[in-house]
Design a protein around this motif. Sequence first.
Motif, PDB file in Angstrom:
ATOM      1  N   MET A   1       9.301  47.363  31.008  1.00 43.78           N
ATOM      2  CA  MET A   1       9.385  46.760  29.673  1.00 43.78           C
ATOM      3  C   MET A   1       9.630  45.258  29.702  1.00 43.78           C
ATOM      4  O   MET A   1       9.462  44.575  28.698  1.00 43.78           O
ATOM      5  CB  MET A   1      10.469  47.451  28.837  1.00 43.78           C
TER       6      MET A   1
ATOM      7  N   ALA B   1      18.707  53.801  12.346  1.00 44.23           N
ATOM      8  CA  ALA B   1      19.879  52.915  12.244  1.00 44.23           C
ATOM      9  C   ALA B   1      19.477  51.452  12.394  1.00 44.23           C
ATOM     10  O   ALA B   1      20.227  50.555  12.010  1.00 44.23           O
ATOM     11  CB  ALA B   1      20.908  53.289  13.308  1.00 44.23           C
TER      12      ALA B   1
ATOM     13  N   THR C   1      24.882  42.916  19.927  1.00 45.67           N
ATOM     14  CA  THR C   1      25.474  44.056  19.234  1.00 45.67           C
ATOM     15  C   THR C   1      25.354  45.328  20.071  1.00 45.67           C
ATOM     16  O   THR C   1      24.446  45.460  20.887  1.00 45.67           O
ATOM     17  CB  THR C   1      24.803  44.317  17.857  1.00 45.67           C
ATOM     18  N   ALA C   2      26.314  46.230  19.850  1.00 43.76           N
ATOM     19  CA  ALA C   2      26.277  47.554  20.484  1.00 43.76           C
ATOM     20  C   ALA C   2      26.957  48.522  19.530  1.00 43.76           C
ATOM     21  O   ALA C   2      27.716  48.101  18.646  1.00 43.76           O
ATOM     22  CB  ALA C   2      26.996  47.534  21.817  1.00 43.76           C
ATOM     23  N   TYR C   3      26.696  49.789  19.702  1.00 41.88           N
ATOM     24  CA  TYR C   3      27.290  50.767  18.780  1.00 41.88           C
ATOM     25  C   TYR C   3      28.748  51.033  19.151  1.00 41.88           C
ATOM     26  O   TYR C   3      29.637  50.867  18.335  1.00 41.88           O
ATOM     27  CB  TYR C   3      26.467  52.063  18.802  1.00 41.88           C
TER      28      TYR C   3
ATOM     29  N   ILE D   1      17.767  48.345  18.380  1.00 42.90           N
ATOM     30  CA  ILE D   1      18.636  49.492  18.075  1.00 42.90           C
ATOM     31  C   ILE D   1      17.734  50.713  18.082  1.00 42.90           C
ATOM     32  O   ILE D   1      16.551  50.624  17.752  1.00 42.90           O
ATOM     33  CB  ILE D   1      19.315  49.279  16.696  1.00 42.90           C
TER      34      ILE D   1
ATOM     35  N   MET E   1      14.138  54.536  30.313  1.00 46.09           N
ATOM     36  CA  MET E   1      14.369  54.265  28.879  1.00 46.09           C
ATOM     37  C   MET E   1      15.628  54.978  28.398  1.00 46.09           C
ATOM     38  O   MET E   1      16.207  55.798  29.110  1.00 46.09           O
ATOM     39  CB  MET E   1      13.182  54.800  28.050  1.00 46.09           C
TER      40      MET E   1
ATOM     41  N   SER F   1      23.282  46.614  24.358  1.00 48.88           N
ATOM     42  CA  SER F   1      23.780  47.468  25.450  1.00 48.88           C
ATOM     43  C   SER F   1      22.749  48.506  25.885  1.00 48.88           C
ATOM     44  O   SER F   1      22.969  49.221  26.857  1.00 48.88           O
ATOM     45  CB  SER F   1      25.060  48.180  25.008  1.00 48.88           C
ATOM     46  N   GLY F   2      21.641  48.605  25.171  1.00 51.44           N
ATOM     47  CA  GLY F   2      20.650  49.633  25.500  1.00 51.44           C
ATOM     48  C   GLY F   2      19.650  49.177  26.548  1.00 51.44           C
ATOM     49  O   GLY F   2      19.751  48.077  27.114  1.00 51.44           O
TER      50      GLY F   2
HETATM   51  P1  NAD Z   1      19.029  52.907  24.072  1.00 53.33           P
HETATM   52  O1  NAD Z   1      19.548  54.219  23.643  1.00 53.33           O
HETATM   53  O2  NAD Z   1      19.042  52.590  25.519  1.00 53.33           O
HETATM   54  O3  NAD Z   1      19.809  51.729  23.307  1.00 53.33           O
HETATM   55  C1  NAD Z   1      20.014  51.777  21.938  1.00 53.33           C
HETATM   56  C2  NAD Z   1      20.863  50.619  21.452  1.00 53.33           C
HETATM   57  O4  NAD Z   1      21.116  50.817  20.046  1.00 53.33           O
HETATM   58  C3  NAD Z   1      22.237  50.525  22.121  1.00 53.33           C
HETATM   59  O5  NAD Z   1      22.606  49.179  22.235  1.00 53.33           O
HETATM   60  C4  NAD Z   1      23.162  51.229  21.122  1.00 53.33           C
HETATM   61  O6  NAD Z   1      24.505  50.789  21.233  1.00 53.33           O
HETATM   62  C5  NAD Z   1      22.535  50.823  19.796  1.00 53.33           C
HETATM   63  N1  NAD Z   1      22.787  51.793  18.737  1.00 53.33           N
HETATM   64  C6  NAD Z   1      22.613  53.133  18.785  1.00 53.33           C
HETATM   65  N2  NAD Z   1      22.928  53.698  17.604  1.00 53.33           N
HETATM   66  C7  NAD Z   1      23.302  52.689  16.780  1.00 53.33           C
HETATM   67  C8  NAD Z   1      23.756  52.628  15.425  1.00 53.33           C
HETATM   68  N3  NAD Z   1      23.885  53.732  14.689  1.00 53.33           N
HETATM   69  N4  NAD Z   1      24.064  51.419  14.915  1.00 53.33           N
HETATM   70  C9  NAD Z   1      23.952  50.297  15.664  1.00 53.33           C
HETATM   71  N5  NAD Z   1      23.523  50.289  16.937  1.00 53.33           N
HETATM   72  C10 NAD Z   1      23.212  51.466  17.492  1.00 53.33           C
HETATM   73  O7  NAD Z   1      17.551  52.798  23.480  1.00 53.33           O
HETATM   74  P2  NAD Z   1      16.306  51.977  24.074  1.00 53.33           P
HETATM   75  O8  NAD Z   1      15.567  52.823  25.024  1.00 53.33           O
HETATM   76  O9  NAD Z   1      16.727  50.609  24.466  1.00 53.33           O
HETATM   77  O10 NAD Z   1      15.372  51.877  22.767  1.00 53.33           O
HETATM   78  C11 NAD Z   1      15.650  50.988  21.717  1.00 53.33           C
HETATM   79  C12 NAD Z   1      14.475  50.955  20.755  1.00 53.33           C
HETATM   80  O11 NAD Z   1      13.343  50.431  21.451  1.00 53.33           O
HETATM   81  C13 NAD Z   1      14.048  52.333  20.256  1.00 53.33           C
HETATM   82  O12 NAD Z   1      13.615  52.241  18.946  1.00 53.33           O
HETATM   83  C14 NAD Z   1      12.893  52.705  21.167  1.00 53.33           C
HETATM   84  O13 NAD Z   1      11.967  53.574  20.550  1.00 53.33           O
HETATM   85  C15 NAD Z   1      12.264  51.345  21.403  1.00 53.33           C
HETATM   86  N6  NAD Z   1      11.516  51.262  22.660  1.00 53.33           N
HETATM   87  C16 NAD Z   1      12.157  51.444  23.845  1.00 53.33           C
HETATM   88  C17 NAD Z   1      11.442  51.393  25.033  1.00 53.33           C
HETATM   89  C18 NAD Z   1      12.123  51.558  26.374  1.00 53.33           C
HETATM   90  O14 NAD Z   1      11.463  51.465  27.390  1.00 53.33           O
HETATM   91  N7  NAD Z   1      13.413  51.796  26.440  1.00 53.33           N
HETATM   92  C19 NAD Z   1      10.068  51.153  25.005  1.00 53.33           C
HETATM   93  C20 NAD Z   1       9.442  50.954  23.771  1.00 53.33           C
HETATM   94  C21 NAD Z   1      10.180  50.998  22.603  1.00 53.33           C
END
Ligand code: NAD
Length: 405
Positions: free
Chosen positions: A282, A108, A37-39, A104, A220, A13-14
Amino acid sequence: MNKKQNITILGASGSIGQSTLDILRRYPDRFSVFALTAYSQVEKLGDLCMQFSPQYAVINGEENAEKLNKLLKSKGCDTQVLCKEDALSFVATHKDTDMVMAAIVGAAGFVSAFAAAECGKKILLANKETLVMGGELFMRAANTHHAAVLPVDSEHNAVFQTLPESVRHEMANGVFSGSLNDKIASILITASGGSFLHTPLNEFEKITPQMAVKHPKWSMGRKISVDSSTMMNKGLEVIEACRLFMLPADKIEVAIHPQSIIHGMTRYTDGSILAQLGTPDMRVPIAHCLGLPERIASGVAALDFFALDKLTFHRPDLQRFPCLRLAFDALKIGGTMPCILNAANEIAVAAFLDNQIRFTQIAQVIEKTMENMPNTTADNVADLLQIDKNARIAADEIIKKFQAA
Ligand code: NAD
Ligand code: MG
């Protein structure tokens, strides 16, 4: 063509999860979604299940699971809903999962990514915190079990694309021997510099969560957006690069490059430098990981060189961005200090987003947590998770003291 690849997306979902699914939509004959999966986002996960019909959906908590189950049944979707503590690891290690997108956010994500490594899965690693908190343990598990760890983080993906062919081959096949150090002069990762690159220092006190989550170049999640604005993101990425590529810290250069066109480079001893360039989206590194060894379309518009004004580079200012300095310190100290840094950062960023501390206090919380926690070693996951937990408690206490002052 080979058989369809079954993919499990942890954190579907992220922001990264959505970008991944966006690419998968283009290739129904090549990939099939095994688990999502999603939180806590029941509706969003429900929608995704309707679109991709995974075998499993994982959500946190019985109540969310019940809601999701009801929603899916009412729409005739027979995805099985899981919510038990080990559900993330269950889908990440399932025999029918070929590839795991580890997206995720935060610590976590460690346990399920580690479980996938121990099972020898192909891991598309977005969750940089896994490598920061326990990179040595994680890479050891991956190498022992021949799990390929493909970097999704754009800078690391860029560096990966510019490495010697033999090393790329080893990494892509889960047999990386750490043989990079003597083959290159250094690697370089770029940083946009975030939202406050030119903000006068005396205005940092007034930075609000709303201002910090707006990134000038990338779209992001909230936590990584704040990390970018403090430049902790680059600090985490330096540690991530050390662990992933098994390089010493002095082989990693960081340059501020506000246009975010060059994402990473490798310097060779003959003076050649190879760089990877692209529109900051990304879907480019994600498509690269999904398609390997082939190239697949990401849906990202081609880069128009003639629309680019200039590409500039300068050194990061550690005074302006103390979080970056703290990450360098943690890397130098070694042991469990990167884990402590990461945990304290997560707590501090959450407190800032919740208006409990000021922007400038994020670095202070981390620095004090690093001072208060003893540096040790963790040879197993249980010890590592305990240190992560202790560091969170220590950071929380520091925040309470700040609030009381
Ligand atoms: P986001 O906040 O948009 O999404 C996070 C996801 O993790 C969601 O699906 C959420 O439901 C899930 N989640 C959150 N807490 C949780 C928990 N306790 N248990 C299980 N699931 C949980 O974050 P994002 O921007 O997609 O980033 C995700 C990862 O990718 C991070 O580690 C980030 O550093 C890395 N990353 C992201 C980007 C980007 O452009 N968004 C770029 C490089 C790296
Ligand atoms: Mg990055």
